[in-house]
Motif scaffolding. Structure first.
Motif, PDB file in Angstrom:
ATOM      1  N   HIS A 146       0.835  -1.202   0.000  1.00 25.02           N
ATOM      2  CA  HIS A 146       0.000   0.000   0.000  1.00 25.02           C
ATOM      3  C   HIS A 146       0.874   1.257   0.000  1.00 25.02           C
ATOM      4  CE1 HIS A 146      -4.096  -1.545   0.329  1.00 25.02           C
ATOM      5  NE2 HIS A 146      -3.622  -2.496   1.115  1.00 25.02           N
ATOM      6  N   HIS A 147       1.970   1.213   0.761  1.00 33.02           N
ATOM      7  CA  HIS A 147       2.882   2.364   0.796  1.00 33.02           C
ATOM      8  C   HIS A 147       3.451   2.642  -0.586  1.00 33.02           C
ATOM      9  CE1 HIS A 147       6.242   5.001   1.843  1.00 33.02           C
ATOM     10  NE2 HIS A 147       7.027   4.147   1.196  1.00 33.02           N
ATOM     11  N   GLU A 153       1.427   6.772  -6.850  1.00 33.99           N
ATOM     12  CA  GLU A 153       0.389   7.786  -7.043  1.00 33.99           C
ATOM     13  C   GLU A 153       0.962   9.188  -6.865  1.00 33.99           C
ATOM     14  OE1 GLU A 153      -4.073   8.856  -5.332  1.00 33.99           O
ATOM     15  OE2 GLU A 153      -2.652   7.781  -4.058  1.00 33.99           O
ATOM     16  N   ASP A 154       1.773   9.366  -5.821  1.00 32.95           N
ATOM     17  CA  ASP A 154       2.382  10.671  -5.569  1.00 32.95           C
ATOM     18  C   ASP A 154       3.234  11.122  -6.745  1.00 32.95           C
ATOM     19  OD1 ASP A 154       1.257  11.063  -3.127  1.00 32.95           O
ATOM     20  OD2 ASP A 154       3.035  10.568  -1.960  1.00 32.95           O
ATOM     21  N   ALA A 189      14.463  15.885  -1.703  1.00 29.64           N
ATOM     22  CA  ALA A 189      14.213  15.834  -3.140  1.00 29.64           C
ATOM     23  C   ALA A 189      14.093  14.391  -3.611  1.00 29.64           C
ATOM     24  CB  ALA A 189      15.330  16.548  -3.890  1.00 29.64           C
ATOM     25  N   ALA A 190      14.956  13.519  -3.065  1.00 28.60           N
ATOM     26  CA  ALA A 190      14.932  12.101  -3.447  1.00 28.60           C
ATOM     27  C   ALA A 190      13.672  11.407  -2.950  1.00 28.60           C
ATOM     28  CB  ALA A 190      16.170  11.392  -2.906  1.00 28.60           C
ATOM     29  N   MET A 191      13.081  11.917  -1.886  1.00 28.41           N
ATOM     30  CA  MET A 191      11.834  11.334  -1.379  1.00 28.41           C
ATOM     31  C   MET A 191      10.633  11.775  -2.204  1.00 28.41           C
ATOM     32  SD  MET A 191      12.154  11.451   2.782  1.00 28.41           S
ATOM     33  CE  MET A 191      10.600  10.591   2.982  1.00 28.41           C
ATOM     34  N   THR A 192      10.717  12.962  -2.772  1.00 23.73           N
ATOM     35  CA  THR A 192       9.561  13.537  -3.468  1.00 23.73           C
ATOM     36  C   THR A 192       9.714  13.550  -4.987  1.00 23.73           C
ATOM     37  OG1 THR A 192      10.516  15.741  -3.092  1.00 23.73           O
ATOM     38  CG2 THR A 192       8.863  14.978  -1.521  1.00 23.73           C
TER      39      THR A 192
END
Length: 234
Positions: A146-147, A153-154, A189-192
């Protein structure tokens, strides 16, 4: 950027109280937890230390006792995408251990950390002997699925501001983004799924609007409703 200071080194004996809050071992008797504790090895890792690289053989599963760990993928061009952060009580390495192959991601310490390691072969034995461990592992993998669906999706549907808002809301305790103490702009930045310059401008915009503020390098949320509204923007 502020570095987290860890407590004095822990003893090799691992108390059951730690495993009671680990989802993989939820619902097990103390005698079983004690057996699991005897199988564990303690590993201390320094900031930025690589724990393993993608495609290395999956020989261990680790549980975070102290610190912060990032799981990430790297493109051929060197661009990094952080998949998730592992905090105290979380585990990582189980995907590779359970499929009997290699690790699907690289893993690195974001801050000095203490890990408890369990050999993949020992995990297989525990799953075979204790059905509760098998059920817990299935739930853990389902939660991570799910994560990762939310991550897809993000990256595909949300704007950068929405992805940043989601990250800040998901990683806060008492309206403070705890990981911001050790995460660099490059990490964020790497997370988003963007670049450091864009993250810097987005954070400055949120600060100017009074949505967040900085307190000794920690990001404090001032307007949760505004962040929630941004999080749902496409």
């Amino acid at each position: 950027m502020v570095m987290i200071t860890l407590a004095a080194p822990i003893e090799n004996k691992i108390e059951n109280t730690f495993f009671r809050r680990v989802p993989m071992f939820s619902g097990l008797d103390d005698s079983v937890l004690e057996r699991i504790g005897r199988l564990m090895v303690v590993r201390e890792v320094s900031k930025h230390e690589i724990i393993w690289l993608e495609q290395e053989p999956a020989k261990m599963i680790y549980f975070v006792a102290e610190g912060l760990i990032k799981l990430f993928k790297t493109s051929d061009g060197g661009k990094e995408q952080i998949l998730r952060l592992a905090r105290p009580g979380d585990c990582f390495g189980h995907a590779g251990a359970l499929n009997g192959g290699s690790h699907p991601e690289s893993v690195q310490a974001v801050a000095p950390s203490v890990l408890y390691g369990l050999a993949s072969a020992d995990l297989e034995v525990l799953i075979g002997e204790y059905p509760q461990v098998a059920r817990n592992a299935i739930k853990l993998l389902a939660t991570e699925m799910h994560h990762y669906m939310s991550l897809v999706e993000d990256l595909s549907l949300r704007c950068v501001s929405g992805r940043l808002a989601r990250m800040l809301l998901a990683d806060n305790v008492k309206d403070a983004c705890d990981a911001s103490l050790v995460l660099t702009r490059a990490d964020m930045a790497a997370m988003t799924g963007t670049v450091r310059e864009v993250i810097g401008k987005s954070l400055k915009t949120l600060e100017d609007k009074g949505v967040i503020r900085y307190d000794r390098h920690q990001i404090v949320i001032r307007d949760r409703e505004a962040l929630e509204s941004l999080m749902h923007s496409l």
